[in-house]
Design a protein around this motif. Structure first.
Motif, PDB file in Angstrom:
ATOM      1  N   TYR A  89       0.822  -1.202   0.000  1.00 50.99           N
ATOM      2  CA  TYR A  89       0.000   0.000   0.000  1.00 50.99           C
ATOM      3  C   TYR A  89       0.861   1.259   0.000  1.00 50.99           C
ATOM      4  O   TYR A  89       1.886   1.325   0.694  1.00 50.99           O
ATOM      5  CB  TYR A  89      -0.921   0.018   1.224  1.00 50.99           C
ATOM      6  N   ALA A  90       0.422   2.251  -0.749  1.00 48.85           N
ATOM      7  CA  ALA A  90       1.087   3.554  -0.708  1.00 48.85           C
ATOM      8  C   ALA A  90       0.909   4.153   0.680  1.00 48.85           C
ATOM      9  O   ALA A  90      -0.072   3.866   1.379  1.00 48.85           O
ATOM     10  CB  ALA A  90       0.491   4.484  -1.753  1.00 48.85           C
ATOM     11  N   PHE A  91       1.875   4.991   1.098  1.00 49.83           N
ATOM     12  CA  PHE A  91       1.750   5.634   2.403  1.00 49.83           C
ATOM     13  C   PHE A  91       0.428   6.388   2.521  1.00 49.83           C
ATOM     14  O   PHE A  91      -0.199   6.409   3.584  1.00 49.83           O
ATOM     15  CB  PHE A  91       2.915   6.593   2.644  1.00 49.83           C
ATOM     16  N   ALA A  92      -0.010   6.995   1.417  1.00 49.24           N
ATOM     17  CA  ALA A  92      -1.256   7.751   1.440  1.00 49.24           C
ATOM     18  C   ALA A  92      -2.451   6.859   1.767  1.00 49.24           C
ATOM     19  O   ALA A  92      -3.457   7.335   2.308  1.00 49.24           O
ATOM     20  CB  ALA A  92      -1.472   8.445   0.100  1.00 49.24           C
ATOM     21  N   LYS A  93      -2.354   5.570   1.466  1.00 48.63           N
ATOM     22  CA  LYS A  93      -3.445   4.639   1.763  1.00 48.63           C
ATOM     23  C   LYS A  93      -3.351   4.104   3.183  1.00 48.63           C
ATOM     24  O   LYS A  93      -4.380   3.795   3.806  1.00 48.63           O
ATOM     25  CB  LYS A  93      -3.415   3.477   0.769  1.00 48.63           C
ATOM     26  N   THR A  94      -2.139   3.990   3.718  1.00 48.67           N
ATOM     27  CA  THR A  94      -1.989   3.446   5.075  1.00 48.67           C
ATOM     28  C   THR A  94      -2.583   4.373   6.128  1.00 48.67           C
ATOM     29  O   THR A  94      -2.834   3.935   7.254  1.00 48.67           O
ATOM     30  CB  THR A  94      -0.508   3.184   5.415  1.00 48.67           C
ATOM     31  N   VAL A  95      -2.793   5.634   5.780  1.00 49.33           N
ATOM     32  CA  VAL A  95      -3.340   6.588   6.755  1.00 49.33           C
ATOM     33  C   VAL A  95      -4.858   6.721   6.652  1.00 49.33           C
ATOM     34  O   VAL A  95      -5.444   7.598   7.284  1.00 49.33           O
ATOM     35  CB  VAL A  95      -2.670   7.974   6.607  1.00 49.33           C
ATOM     36  N   LEU A  96      -5.494   5.843   5.897  1.00 47.20           N
ATOM     37  CA  LEU A  96      -6.954   5.898   5.761  1.00 47.20           C
ATOM     38  C   LEU A  96      -7.681   5.902   7.106  1.00 47.20           C
ATOM     39  O   LEU A  96      -8.644   6.660   7.274  1.00 47.20           O
ATOM     40  CB  LEU A  96      -7.427   4.744   4.869  1.00 47.20           C
ATOM     41  N   PRO A  97      -7.270   5.086   8.107  1.00 49.75           N
ATOM     42  CA  PRO A  97      -7.982   5.136   9.391  1.00 49.75           C
ATOM     43  C   PRO A  97      -7.974   6.521  10.040  1.00 49.75           C
ATOM     44  O   PRO A  97      -8.963   6.924  10.664  1.00 49.75           O
ATOM     45  CB  PRO A  97      -7.231   4.116  10.249  1.00 49.75           C
ATOM     46  N   VAL A  98      -6.876   7.239   9.892  1.00 55.11           N
ATOM     47  CA  VAL A  98      -6.797   8.586  10.458  1.00 55.11           C
ATOM     48  C   VAL A  98      -7.756   9.518   9.721  1.00 55.11           C
ATOM     49  O   VAL A  98      -8.472  10.318  10.333  1.00 55.11           O
ATOM     50  CB  VAL A  98      -5.358   9.132  10.377  1.00 55.11           C
ATOM     51  N   GLN A  99      -7.780   9.406   8.414  1.00 55.45           N
ATOM     52  CA  GLN A  99      -8.670  10.243   7.619  1.00 55.45           C
ATOM     53  C   GLN A  99     -10.134   9.943   7.932  1.00 55.45           C
ATOM     54  O   GLN A  99     -10.962  10.850   8.023  1.00 55.45           O
ATOM     55  CB  GLN A  99      -8.380  10.029   6.132  1.00 55.45           C
ATOM     56  N   LEU A 100     -10.456   8.664   8.126  1.00 50.65           N
ATOM     57  CA  LEU A 100     -11.836   8.308   8.446  1.00 50.65           C
ATOM     58  C   LEU A 100     -12.204   8.799   9.847  1.00 50.65           C
ATOM     59  O   LEU A 100     -13.328   9.254  10.077  1.00 50.65           O
ATOM     60  CB  LEU A 100     -12.022   6.796   8.346  1.00 50.65           C
ATOM     61  N   ALA A 101     -11.250   8.726  10.771  1.00 51.83           N
ATOM     62  CA  ALA A 101     -11.489   9.275  12.113  1.00 51.83           C
ATOM     63  C   ALA A 101     -11.792  10.768  12.031  1.00 51.83           C
ATOM     64  O   ALA A 101     -12.690  11.282  12.717  1.00 51.83           O
ATOM     65  CB  ALA A 101     -10.273   9.024  12.999  1.00 51.83           C
ATOM     66  N   LYS A 102     -11.059  11.469  11.188  1.00 54.23           N
ATOM     67  CA  LYS A 102     -11.313  12.901  10.985  1.00 54.23           C
ATOM     68  C   LYS A 102     -12.706  13.127  10.406  1.00 54.23           C
ATOM     69  O   LYS A 102     -13.433  14.046  10.833  1.00 54.23           O
ATOM     70  CB  LYS A 102     -10.250  13.481  10.037  1.00 54.23           C
ATOM     71  N   ALA A 103     -13.099  12.287   9.460  1.00 49.75           N
ATOM     72  CA  ALA A 103     -14.420  12.438   8.847  1.00 49.75           C
ATOM     73  C   ALA A 103     -15.533  12.246   9.870  1.00 49.75           C
ATOM     74  O   ALA A 103     -16.590  12.875   9.762  1.00 49.75           O
ATOM     75  CB  ALA A 103     -14.581  11.432   7.699  1.00 49.75           C
ATOM     76  N   PHE A 104     -15.293  11.390  10.872  1.00 50.56           N
ATOM     77  CA  PHE A 104     -16.278  11.173  11.928  1.00 50.56           C
ATOM     78  C   PHE A 104     -16.115  12.172  13.079  1.00 50.56           C
ATOM     79  O   PHE A 104     -16.764  12.040  14.112  1.00 50.56           O
ATOM     80  CB  PHE A 104     -16.185   9.742  12.459  1.00 50.56           C
ATOM     81  N   GLU A 105     -15.214  13.159  12.889  1.00 50.58           N
ATOM     82  CA  GLU A 105     -15.039  14.268  13.836  1.00 50.58           C
ATOM     83  C   GLU A 105     -14.653  13.785  15.240  1.00 50.58           C
ATOM     84  O   GLU A 105     -15.152  14.301  16.244  1.00 50.58           O
ATOM     85  CB  GLU A 105     -16.311  15.123  13.911  1.00 50.58           C
ATOM     86  N   VAL A 106     -13.759  12.808  15.314  1.00 53.15           N
ATOM     87  CA  VAL A 106     -13.357  12.292  16.626  1.00 53.15           C
ATOM     88  C   VAL A 106     -12.608  13.369  17.417  1.00 53.15           C
ATOM     89  O   VAL A 106     -11.921  14.221  16.848  1.00 53.15           O
ATOM     90  CB  VAL A 106     -12.478  11.027  16.509  1.00 53.15           C
TER      91      VAL A 106
END
Length: 263
Positions: A89-106
């Protein structure tokens, strides 16, 4: 900072599946630490394979499911398994959990991993709060590794205080990020120790960096699951990770619950 379009698509899919629009805390569970999912009340889980545009975990000790539920009255999103660069996986893909956490406004993100101990004072089973990262082996053109959060040390001190209040003994140290997938050689570990590294692992640095870029409050904890090459004469084996995690799972769960409540 805008998120990739596929993050909005993933969130929409999850909300339609019953996930809340906003979540209080997110936890990324490292190798062998997926058992924390059992601590989540009113839990609902969905395999990564069933989520559109979601990468798959292929490493032993990563179950590959997304869990939503509650811990002490707070809504929690738990990633039981992560995606590594060495899996392709590209580094940009490995950070998907962080991006999804941001989308859920954690409000807070807790990142965990299994790591090899470099510091000769460390023992298998120690919990190390990460207060620094070494990632100098990577080209500056890799966008997922560009920046660092000036508040990171303060966050680590906050975690240390919470752990102390819970009577949980922790270390604080520097995590060296290696691409993997192979364990490091004895010579590399000697060099890493001279550089100031206390533990070595193959994740977490991109996630912490992405959290800093997105303004997500984040803390990271390493479970020292084995001694790195050359620290002992024993051959490194992935089974050590599961054994160490099983022995420490209750303490780890208590600390993560405390962070969800107090961090």
């Amino acid at each position: 900072m805008s998120l990739p379009d596929y993050i909005d698509e993933i969130k929409k899919f999850l909300v339609e599946d019953g996930f809340p629009e906003q979540i209080d805390a997110a936890v990324i569970l490292g190798s062998g630490l997926g058992g924390f999912g059992d601590e989540i009340e009113q839990a609902d889980s969905i395999p990564y394979a069933d989520i559109p545009s979601f990468p798959q975990s292929t490493v032993e000790g990563h179950s590959g499911s997304l869990i939503v539920g509650e811990i002490e009255g707070k809504s929690v999103l738990a990633f039981s398994g992560r995606f590594h660069h060495y899996e392709g996986y590209a580094f940009a893909k490995t950070v998907l959990p962080v991006q999804l956490a941001k989308a859920f406004e954690v409000d807070k993100l807790i990142i965990s991993n299994a790591a090899g101990g470099i510091n000769l004072r460390y023992r298998v089973g120690d919990l190390m709060i990460i207060d620094g990262i070494i990632k100098q082996f990577f080209m500056v053109s890799e966008p997922a590794l560009h920046t660092w959060d000036s508040n990171f040390e303060a966050y680590a001190q906050e975690v240390k205080t919470i752990a102390r209040d819970l009577n949980i003994e922790t270390q604080m140290g520097t995590y060296l990020f290696a691409k993997g997938p192979h364990y490091e050689s004895k010579a590399e570990i000697r060099a890493f120790r001279k550089m100031g590294a206390d533990a070595v692992g193959m994740s977490t640095a991109p996630e912490l960096t992405e959290a800093a870029k997105l303004g997500v409050k984040a803390a990271a904890i390493s479970l020292i699951t084995n001694a790195a090459a050359g620290v002992t004469d024993q051959k490194l084996d992935h089974s050590e990770v599961k054994e160490a995690a099983d022995q420490k799972k209750h303490v780890f769960a208590r600390l993560v619950k405390g962070l969800i409540r107090e961090f």
